[in-house]
Scaffold this motif. Sequence first.
Motif, PDB file in Angstrom:
ATOM      1  N   THR A 156     -26.255  97.536  43.836  1.00  0.00           N
ATOM      2  CA  THR A 156     -25.906  98.895  44.242  1.00  0.00           C
ATOM      3  C   THR A 156     -24.461  98.773  45.068  1.00  0.00           C
ATOM      4  OG1 THR A 156     -27.317  98.235  46.086  1.00  0.00           O
ATOM      5  CG2 THR A 156     -28.414  99.508  44.488  1.00  0.00           C
ATOM      6  N   SER A 157     -23.926  97.891  44.883  1.00  0.00           N
ATOM      7  CA  SER A 157     -22.682  97.761  45.591  1.00  0.00           C
ATOM      8  C   SER A 157     -21.427  98.916  45.307  1.00  0.00           C
ATOM      9  CB  SER A 157     -22.010  96.278  45.334  1.00  0.00           C
ATOM     10  OG  SER A 157     -21.484  96.156  44.085  1.00  0.00           O
ATOM     11  N   SER A 158     -21.679  99.224  44.131  1.00  0.00           N
ATOM     12  CA  SER A 158     -20.602 100.310  43.567  1.00  0.00           C
ATOM     13  C   SER A 158     -20.771 101.658  44.376  1.00  0.00           C
ATOM     14  CB  SER A 158     -20.769 100.576  42.087  1.00  0.00           C
ATOM     15  OG  SER A 158     -22.173 101.144  41.740  1.00  0.00           O
ATOM     16  N   LEU A 159     -21.864 101.803  45.108  1.00  0.00           N
ATOM     17  CA  LEU A 159     -22.272 102.849  46.037  1.00  0.00           C
ATOM     18  C   LEU A 159     -22.168 102.342  47.546  1.00  0.00           C
ATOM     19  CD1 LEU A 159     -25.521 104.117  44.632  1.00  0.00           C
ATOM     20  CD2 LEU A 159     -23.415 105.008  44.084  1.00  0.00           C
ATOM     21  N   ASN A 160     -21.534 103.506  48.390  1.00  0.00           N
ATOM     22  CA  ASN A 160     -21.394 102.914  49.588  1.00  0.00           C
ATOM     23  C   ASN A 160     -22.685 103.496  50.563  1.00  0.00           C
ATOM     24  OD1 ASN A 160     -21.010 105.955  50.761  1.00  0.00           O
ATOM     25  ND2 ASN A 160     -18.909 106.097  50.227  1.00  0.00           N
ATOM     26  N   ILE A 161     -22.727 103.208  51.743  1.00  0.00           N
ATOM     27  CA  ILE A 161     -23.894 103.564  52.434  1.00  0.00           C
ATOM     28  C   ILE A 161     -24.155 105.031  52.288  1.00  0.00           C
ATOM     29  CG2 ILE A 161     -24.873 103.648  54.817  1.00  0.00           C
ATOM     30  CD1 ILE A 161     -23.520 101.085  55.249  1.00  0.00           C
ATOM     31  N   GLU A 162     -23.282 105.811  52.746  1.00  0.00           N
ATOM     32  CA  GLU A 162     -23.860 107.380  52.547  1.00  0.00           C
ATOM     33  C   GLU A 162     -24.078 107.796  51.208  1.00  0.00           C
ATOM     34  OE1 GLU A 162     -20.747 106.218  53.692  1.00  0.00           O
ATOM     35  OE2 GLU A 162     -21.136 106.495  55.733  1.00  0.00           O
ATOM     36  N   GLU A 163     -23.726 107.149  50.180  1.00  0.00           N
ATOM     37  CA  GLU A 163     -23.949 107.525  48.769  1.00  0.00           C
ATOM     38  C   GLU A 163     -25.374 107.014  48.392  1.00  0.00           C
ATOM     39  OE1 GLU A 163     -19.490 107.571  46.474  1.00  0.00           O
ATOM     40  OE2 GLU A 163     -20.341 105.714  47.061  1.00  0.00           O
ATOM     41  N   LYS A 164     -25.664 105.911  48.967  1.00  0.00           N
ATOM     42  CA  LYS A 164     -27.126 105.198  48.859  1.00  0.00           C
ATOM     43  C   LYS A 164     -28.075 106.234  49.393  1.00  0.00           C
ATOM     44  CE  LYS A 164     -25.552 100.443  48.433  1.00  0.00           C
ATOM     45  NZ  LYS A 164     -25.376  99.218  49.145  1.00  0.00           N
ATOM     46  N   GLU A 165     -27.841 106.488  50.806  1.00  0.00           N
ATOM     47  CA  GLU A 165     -28.833 107.571  51.614  1.00  0.00           C
ATOM     48  C   GLU A 165     -28.740 108.674  50.740  1.00  0.00           C
ATOM     49  OE1 GLU A 165     -26.709 107.496  55.221  1.00  0.00           O
ATOM     50  OE2 GLU A 165     -27.918 105.840  55.851  1.00  0.00           O
ATOM     51  N   THR A 166     -27.730 109.496  50.102  1.00  0.00           N
ATOM     52  CA  THR A 166     -27.688 110.763  49.476  1.00  0.00           C
ATOM     53  C   THR A 166     -28.489 110.422  48.140  1.00  0.00           C
ATOM     54  OG1 THR A 166     -25.678 111.412  50.329  1.00  0.00           O
ATOM     55  CG2 THR A 166     -26.241 112.428  48.376  1.00  0.00           C
ATOM     56  N   LEU A 167     -28.403 109.377  47.303  1.00  0.00           N
ATOM     57  CA  LEU A 167     -29.246 109.060  46.083  1.00  0.00           C
ATOM     58  C   LEU A 167     -30.602 108.954  46.528  1.00  0.00           C
ATOM     59  CD1 LEU A 167     -29.185 108.621  43.338  1.00  0.00           C
ATOM     60  CD2 LEU A 167     -28.711 105.952  43.725  1.00  0.00           C
ATOM     61  N   ILE A 168     -30.962 108.514  47.656  1.00  0.00           N
ATOM     62  CA  ILE A 168     -32.266 108.221  48.194  1.00  0.00           C
ATOM     63  C   ILE A 168     -32.875 109.583  48.251  1.00  0.00           C
ATOM     64  CG2 ILE A 168     -33.999 107.363  49.657  1.00  0.00           C
ATOM     65  CD1 ILE A 168     -31.994 104.878  49.836  1.00  0.00           C
ATOM     66  N   ARG A 169     -32.238 110.247  48.837  1.00  0.00           N
ATOM     67  CA  ARG A 169     -32.697 111.513  49.455  1.00  0.00           C
ATOM     68  C   ARG A 169     -32.751 112.413  48.129  1.00  0.00           C
ATOM     69  NH1 ARG A 169     -29.364 112.001  53.270  1.00  0.00           N
ATOM     70  NH2 ARG A 169     -27.690 113.135  52.024  1.00  0.00           N
ATOM     71  N   LEU A 170     -31.777 112.467  47.289  1.00  0.00           N
ATOM     72  CA  LEU A 170     -31.822 113.354  45.860  1.00  0.00           C
ATOM     73  C   LEU A 170     -33.156 112.837  45.084  1.00  0.00           C
ATOM     74  CD1 LEU A 170     -28.331 113.781  45.089  1.00  0.00           C
ATOM     75  CD2 LEU A 170     -29.708 115.446  45.982  1.00  0.00           C
ATOM     76  N   LEU A 171     -33.364 111.534  44.905  1.00  0.00           N
ATOM     77  CA  LEU A 171     -34.224 110.818  44.214  1.00  0.00           C
ATOM     78  C   LEU A 171     -35.777 111.568  44.824  1.00  0.00           C
ATOM     79  CD1 LEU A 171     -32.902 107.484  43.136  1.00  0.00           C
ATOM     80  CD2 LEU A 171     -33.576 109.314  41.713  1.00  0.00           C
ATOM     81  N   VAL A 172     -35.915 111.469  45.966  1.00  0.00           N
ATOM     82  CA  VAL A 172     -37.032 111.886  46.824  1.00  0.00           C
ATOM     83  C   VAL A 172     -37.430 113.203  46.436  1.00  0.00           C
ATOM     84  CG1 VAL A 172     -38.268 112.168  48.717  1.00  0.00           C
ATOM     85  CG2 VAL A 172     -37.503 109.913  48.364  1.00  0.00           C
ATOM     86  N   LYS A 173     -36.520 114.094  46.448  1.00  0.00           N
ATOM     87  CA  LYS A 173     -36.343 115.344  46.066  1.00  0.00           C
ATOM     88  C   LYS A 173     -36.713 115.746  44.925  1.00  0.00           C
ATOM     89  CE  LYS A 173     -33.836 119.538  46.709  1.00  0.00           C
ATOM     90  NZ  LYS A 173     -32.441 120.274  47.250  1.00  0.00           N
ATOM     91  N   LEU A 174     -36.142 114.864  43.734  1.00  0.00           N
ATOM     92  CA  LEU A 174     -36.508 115.202  42.432  1.00  0.00           C
ATOM     93  C   LEU A 174     -38.156 114.774  42.261  1.00  0.00           C
ATOM     94  CD1 LEU A 174     -36.001 115.788  39.405  1.00  0.00           C
ATOM     95  CD2 LEU A 174     -34.921 113.239  39.292  1.00  0.00           C
ATOM     96  N   GLN A 175     -38.586 113.680  42.947  1.00  0.00           N
ATOM     97  CA  GLN A 175     -39.961 113.206  42.868  1.00  0.00           C
ATOM     98  C   GLN A 175     -41.114 114.217  43.224  1.00  0.00           C
ATOM     99  OE1 GLN A 175     -39.835 109.483  44.931  1.00  0.00           O
ATOM    100  NE2 GLN A 175     -38.248 108.560  43.514  1.00  0.00           N
ATOM    101  N   GLN A 176     -40.680 114.831  44.357  1.00  0.00           N
ATOM    102  CA  GLN A 176     -41.390 115.844  44.842  1.00  0.00           C
ATOM    103  C   GLN A 176     -41.582 116.962  43.883  1.00  0.00           C
ATOM    104  OE1 GLN A 176     -39.459 116.648  48.607  1.00  0.00           O
ATOM    105  NE2 GLN A 176     -40.609 114.843  49.587  1.00  0.00           N
ATOM    106  N   GLY A 177     -40.545 117.469  43.297  1.00  0.00           N
ATOM    107  CA  GLY A 177     -40.371 118.508  42.555  1.00  0.00           C
ATOM    108  C   GLY A 177     -41.359 117.949  41.164  1.00  0.00           C
ATOM    109  N   LEU A 178     -41.377 116.779  40.794  1.00  0.00           N
ATOM    110  CA  LEU A 178     -42.032 116.273  39.570  1.00  0.00           C
ATOM    111  C   LEU A 178     -43.604 116.474  39.930  1.00  0.00           C
ATOM    112  CD1 LEU A 178     -39.842 113.602  38.162  1.00  0.00           C
ATOM    113  CD2 LEU A 178     -40.208 115.806  37.221  1.00  0.00           C
ATOM    114  N   ASP A 179     -43.679 116.043  41.258  1.00  0.00           N
ATOM    115  CA  ASP A 179     -45.000 116.172  41.481  1.00  0.00           C
ATOM    116  C   ASP A 179     -45.725 117.437  41.450  1.00  0.00           C
ATOM    117  OD1 ASP A 179     -45.536 113.360  41.980  1.00  0.00           O
ATOM    118  OD2 ASP A 179     -44.882 113.483  44.109  1.00  0.00           O
ATOM    119  N   LYS A 180     -44.969 118.348  41.615  1.00  0.00           N
ATOM    120  CA  LYS A 180     -45.674 119.970  41.540  1.00  0.00           C
ATOM    121  C   LYS A 180     -45.651 120.299  40.255  1.00  0.00           C
ATOM    122  CE  LYS A 180     -43.483 121.067  45.971  1.00  0.00           C
ATOM    123  NZ  LYS A 180     -42.277 121.833  46.662  1.00  0.00           N
ATOM    124  N   LEU A 181     -45.465 119.542  38.821  1.00  0.00           N
ATOM    125  CA  LEU A 181     -45.308 120.136  37.717  1.00  0.00           C
ATOM    126  C   LEU A 181     -46.988 119.858  37.189  1.00  0.00           C
ATOM    127  CD1 LEU A 181     -42.049 119.162  36.252  1.00  0.00           C
ATOM    128  CD2 LEU A 181     -42.799 121.491  37.131  1.00  0.00           C
TER     129      LEU A 181
END
Length: 148
Positions: free
Chosen positions: A123-148
């Motif tokens: 994951t070294s190609s991502l800085n700390i903020e990018e990792k945090e953003t990616l985690i947040r976006l993946l969790v948001k996507l997972q929550q959306g998928l759970d509703k389908l």
Amino acid sequence: MPQGEGYLAVRTVIELTRTMDLLEDLLARHFAHFNLSQPKFNALMELYYAGEEGLPLSELGQRMLVSRANITGLVDRLERDGLVVRVVDPKDRRVIRAQITPRAVQLIHGVLPLHMDLLKRATSSLNIEEKETLIRLLVKLQQGLDKL
């Protein structure tokens, strides 16, 4: 849905799938050095953090999101490798618990530092903020998928 949004949806799934494939290949090669697979490693980590009492097989399966048949086969393989033992729960003799062996604890202590280093490099190609953003976006996507 506008055509542009449809295209982005397809590209999102393609890129997520490609990323997961690359990660699975990387982890498979990594764990192969220790005669482990991703499921074996995950089970050992669950049992390691569960402590001396281990976990009932049913709970281990729930934590790993696998069926009873799959967890039985996985524990069979771990037991055959000398990494896990099955014991009868002293409080409820109907319950079988999986416990990690000293050999497995030693293996985990050897694997974990190398595993953490690999994940940091992966994951070294991502800085700390990018990792945090990616985690947040993946969790948001997972929550959306759970509703389908």
